[in-house]
Write a protein that holds these residues in place. Structure first.
Motif, PDB file in Angstrom:
ATOM      1  N   GLY A 644       0.751  -1.189   0.004  1.00 15.02           N
ATOM      2  CA  GLY A 644       0.130  -0.025  -0.054  1.00 15.02           C
ATOM      3  C   GLY A 644       1.124   1.198   0.137  1.00 15.02           C
ATOM      4  N   LEU A 645       0.299   2.311  -0.857  1.00 16.60           N
ATOM      5  CA  LEU A 645       1.330   3.432  -0.755  1.00 16.60           C
ATOM      6  C   LEU A 645       0.823   4.327   0.431  1.00 16.60           C
ATOM      7  N   LYS A 646       1.695   4.936   0.952  1.00 21.36           N
ATOM      8  CA  LYS A 646       1.602   6.173   1.844  1.00 21.36           C
ATOM      9  C   LYS A 646       1.552   7.441   1.261  1.00 21.36           C
ATOM     10  N   GLN A 647       0.596   8.135   1.510  1.00 27.40           N
ATOM     11  CA  GLN A 647       0.301   9.597   1.157  1.00 27.40           C
ATOM     12  C   GLN A 647       0.992  10.422   2.221  1.00 27.40           C
ATOM     13  N   PHE A 648       2.111  11.283   2.018  1.00 28.24           N
ATOM     14  CA  PHE A 648       2.551  12.302   3.128  1.00 28.24           C
ATOM     15  C   PHE A 648       2.103  13.683   2.487  1.00 28.24           C
ATOM     16  N   VAL A 649       1.295  14.312   3.154  1.00 29.87           N
ATOM     17  CA  VAL A 649       0.894  15.719   2.818  1.00 29.87           C
ATOM     18  C   VAL A 649       1.548  16.567   3.723  1.00 29.87           C
ATOM     19  N   LEU A 650       2.441  17.349   3.238  1.00 27.41           N
ATOM     20  CA  LEU A 650       3.348  18.109   4.275  1.00 27.41           C
ATOM     21  C   LEU A 650       2.714  19.739   3.891  1.00 27.41           C
ATOM     22  N   THR A 651       2.271  20.281   4.865  1.00 28.92           N
ATOM     23  CA  THR A 651       1.705  21.821   4.743  1.00 28.92           C
ATOM     24  C   THR A 651       3.080  22.549   5.710  1.00 28.92           C
ATOM     25  N   GLU A 652       3.482  23.361   4.950  1.00 28.59           N
ATOM     26  CA  GLU A 652       4.953  24.253   5.490  1.00 28.59           C
ATOM     27  C   GLU A 652       5.038  25.195   4.465  1.00 28.59           C
ATOM     28  N   THR A 653       5.508  26.311   5.107  1.00 28.83           N
ATOM     29  CA  THR A 653       6.034  27.619   4.105  1.00 28.83           C
ATOM     30  C   THR A 653       7.548  26.999   3.690  1.00 28.83           C
ATOM     31  N   PRO A 654       7.870  26.961   2.158  1.00 26.58           N
ATOM     32  CA  PRO A 654       8.997  26.373   1.918  1.00 26.58           C
ATOM     33  C   PRO A 654      10.220  27.107   2.323  1.00 26.58           C
ATOM     34  N   SER A 655      11.224  26.426   2.778  1.00 30.88           N
ATOM     35  CA  SER A 655      12.543  26.993   3.243  1.00 30.88           C
ATOM     36  C   SER A 655      13.626  26.434   2.412  1.00 30.88           C
ATOM     37  N   ALA A 656      14.812  26.838   2.818  1.00 33.54           N
ATOM     38  CA  ALA A 656      16.132  26.390   1.892  1.00 33.54           C
ATOM     39  C   ALA A 656      16.251  24.882   2.184  1.00 33.54           C
ATOM     40  N   PRO A 657      16.689  24.160   1.134  1.00 31.56           N
ATOM     41  CA  PRO A 657      17.094  22.826   1.062  1.00 31.56           C
ATOM     42  C   PRO A 657      17.602  22.457   2.498  1.00 31.56           C
ATOM     43  N   ARG A 658      17.099  21.200   3.112  1.00 32.18           N
ATOM     44  CA  ARG A 658      17.541  20.644   4.397  1.00 32.18           C
ATOM     45  C   ARG A 658      17.382  21.448   5.233  1.00 32.18           C
TER      46      ARG A 658
END
Length: 739
Positions: A644-658
């Motif tokens: 089964g696939l897991k859907q991760f929905v991330l609500t977040e203001t984008p920031s620099a990588p890492r």
């Protein structure tokens, strides 16, 4: 045409009248533009001539970086006597297998069915109706002429025999492709276990890889599958031992490849394959599709290992090597990725003839001249010998006599003990030495011929690799990987895609090439899905959805189910449904994975996507049951449906990588069944939300709080399975405990 292109085949510019291939765009076809052979491209004009004059067709298929293609050309196609014979008795057609995989696939299937093997150059003799009746690969010059004359004589004396044989073979191939569909409800766990068991039996515990020499990396058939088999089973009590062994086989193989001569330790990147079992002596051509797949495999396997594992460090360096090589030599000014660099090159600017590996190999004296006293340490670490380190048994043409292919013969800590210096100092010294060698060969040696056509499918594979690499690497390296992927995607959108029709073309070089094939759609869609997960940009996922619609329209078999590999073409007498993996994964298997992922990105359409996915499994049920190892990528995708696939929905203001703790947790391990959707509160993915009820609900909640500063929106993650979402997770520690 550049002088280096002429020199690849040893033909002086202007020495002959140019044939029809002078008008071609393919670098491979241009290499033959001055042959005395009266070549045609794959075109109606050639077929009409064959029928009108009642002549056989000689079909020659290869690619520009192919060493033995060059040898055949030198010996036969440049020979005036042989060319005269070919022109008198045949209509001669030259095909770049990278531009026309549909032609290559059909006649390669015939070659493999009749000889038990295949490869390039591929030589096929056809009736005027395009039916194949005889085929081979490389023929020595005397034998080539003999075959040419015998078949011409047979056609003159008994043409019906040739026609009957060709017609019968096409019918047999048609029967092979029109396999009766079975049930999509297959024993996937059992099929996956059988692939694992077969790879375990074939595994070389000493040198890595699967089987004997020659050794190809073959990620689609080996490391891609093993990474998924391991990641999906490591947390299971039953099967965890097999999962660990699967992981260890794949990791050890890539570590051995990285330490072998197949890895260009001086300039980065990896050669196509090794002629010996030790990964030491390569065929030196570098192919974009290898770099993309190996990059993805190195990243996935690194993420299965603990951060403290030395092998994880090697695999990270593996990824860095490709990132070093790619922008220097396989990236166009506009951002698209070139196809390949040749195995052969001129040893010096004054040389008249090319040699295989001339750009990459070294004599001991050359190393000492360039590096001085530092050469002693480098020679010991990289296995250099005064009289050369290449076994003559692996050098058929004697081109590597006295030469050294650098490989890791001793680890740096061994060198530290031997030479009495700290490891850190030695590592720095070796890097300085390798950089001196890189600059020396760039300045003093002609680079191998560059195949500068830009293939849609192969760019898709590289976009996937880069997107994955951006999740493993940190800082500027992550930014660089993501930037390279984004620029390639932008190039493809503007050069190989029609906004009006939604269709792709196969390639670009001084203009668009032939129509797109199934792998162009499948690999690019996969790349776009991976790039969305890495970047969070909605434009990639919405383009992927549209491309899937077009692939369904052009390639889905409404009657028999599954997907054709070839685009509709009146001159392709049999559309294949080739699901077997080769040097690249099969298009239909990647399509299966794409459909399963799209069912969670555009979840309102999940029934439609799932039905097509089921039809892929049903259409290939017979072959899956008989030889699942030939369809390892398909089984890899099917394993996702079982877990089964897991859907991760991330609500977040984008920031620099890492710099996102939530993303760090999600990305710190390889989760094959992950679907990651980003919601930027300031710019939510409204287009995607039209096909995703979960997103619509979450965005509606955001819209209710329009007056709230989005910068203060508390980051959260929803994990959804079977289209049912849990409560929002707002604690990084809680997310860690769940994963």
């Amino acid at each position: 045409m550049s002088s280096s292109t002429h020199s690849v085949l040893g033909v002086a510019a202007g020495s002959r009248a140019r044939n029809r291939l002078a008008q071609a765009k393919s670098p491979y076809l241009l290499q033959h533009a001055e042959n005395p052979v009266d070549w045609y491209e794959w075109c109606s004009e050639a077929f009409e001539k064959a029928k009108k004059e009642d002549k056989l067709i000689f079909l020659s298929v290869g690619y520009s970086a192919c060493h033995w293609c060059h040898v055949l050309a030198h010996e036969s196609f440049e020979d005036e006597v042989t060319a005269k014979m070919m022109n008198e008795y045949y209509v001669n057609i030259k095909v770049d297998r990278e531009e026309r995989p549909d032609v290559d696939r059909l006649y390669m299937t015939f070659l493999q069915a009749t000889t038990g093997g295949g490869g390039w150059p591929m030589s096929v003799w056809l009736t005027p109706d395009l039916h194949p009746f005889f085929a081979g690969t490389y023929f020595p010059p005397g034998q080539f002429r003999q075959v040419m004359m015998k078949l011409a004589d047979l056609w003159e004396t008994d043409p019906n025999r040739c026609k009957a044989a060709g017609k019968q073979m096409i019918e047999q191939l048609r029967e092979m492709t029109n396999v009766q569909s079975g049930s999509h409800d297959l024993p996937i766990t059992s099929l996956a276990s059988s692939i694992y068991s077969r790879l375990a039996k074939r595994f070389d515990p000493k040198y890595g890889g699967f089987g004997g020499a020659p050794k190809f990396p073959q990620p689609a058939q080996t490391t891609h599958f093993l990474a998924r088999y391991a990641a999906l089973n490591l947390d299971r009590i039953a099967g965890s031992a097999d999962a660990e062994h699967a992981r260890d086989m794949a990791v050890y193989t890539l570590v051995q490849i990285y330490n072998g001569g197949i890895h260009d330790v001086v300039g980065g990147g990896f050669a196509r394959y090794s002629v010996d079992e030790k990964w030491h002596v390569p065929h030196f051509e570098k192919m974009l599709y290898d770099q993309g797949q190996l990059l993805a495999s190195a990243v996935e396997l690194a993420l299965i290992l603990p951060e403290s594992s030395p092998s994880r460090g090697v695999l990270t360096d593996f990824a860095r090597s490709i990132l070093k090589y790619l922008p220097r030599h396989l990236t166009s000014p506009d951002g698209g990725f070139y196809s390949a660099e040749d195995a052969d090159s001129l040893p010096t600017p004054q040389s008249k003839h090319t040699k295989e590996g001339a750009f990459y190999t070294w004599t001991a004296q050359e190393l000492r001249d360039v590096l001085g006293a530092d050469s002693e340490i480098l020679e010991w670490v990289y296995g250099v010998k005064m009289d050369g380190n290449c076994d003559p048994a692996h050098d058929i043409q004697g081109e590597l006599t006295g030469q050294n292919v650098l490989y890791v013969a001793h680890e740096v800590d061994e060198a530290a003990n031997k030479f009495g210096r700290p490891v850190e100092i030695l590592q720095q010294l070796l890097q300085q030495c390798l950089e001196k060698l890189r600059l020396y060969r760039e300045e003093k040696r002609p680079r191998p011929h560059l195949d500068d056509k830009i293939l849609t499918a192969w760019n898709g594979l590289m976009i996937s690799g880069l997107a994955k690499a951006s999740e493993l690497l940190r800082g500027e390296e992550a930014i660089q990987a993501l930037s390279l992927a984004a620029k390639s995607t932008a190039f493809l959108r503007s050069h190989v895609y029609s906004e009006a029709s939604g269709e792709l073309v196969r390639s670009w070089r001084e203009g668009p090439g032939p129509k797109g094939q199934a792998d162009d759609y499948a690999f690019l869609i996969q790349g776009l899905l991976d790039l969305h997960e890495a970047s969070g940009k909605e434009e990639y996922i919405t383009w992927a959805v549209r491309l899937q619609e077009k692939q369904d329209e052009l390639f889905f078999d409404k009657e028999g189910g599954g997907y054709f590999a070839s685009a509709p073409d009146e001159h392709i007498i049999l559309r294949m449904k080739d699901a077997q993996d080769g040097a690249e994964p099969s298009a239909v298997s990647v399509t299966l994975s794409n459909l399963l992922r799209l069912a969670h990105f555009a979840e309102d359409r999940h029934k439609e996507y799932q039905e097509k996915a089921n039809s892929v499994l049903a259409a290939n049920a017979q072959l899956l049951g008989a030889a699942p190892f030939a369809l390892a990528t398909m089984v890899s995708a099917a394993m996702l449906t079982e877990r089964g696939l897991k859907q991760f929905v991330l609500t977040e203001t984008p920031s620099a990588p890492r710099q996102s703790p939530f993303l760090d947790v999600i990305r710190e391990r390889f989760i094959p069944n992950r679907v990651l959707i980003h919601i930027d509160p300031a710019h939510p993915p409204r287009n995607l939300a039209r096909a995703n009820a979960t997103l619509r609900t979450l965005i509606e909640d955001l819209d209710k709080n329009k007056g709230v500063d989005v910068a203060t929106t508390v980051p959260s993650v929803h994990i959804c399975e079977n289209f049912t979402c849990g409560l929002p997770i707002k604690s990084v520690e809680k997310l860690k405990s769940i994963l």
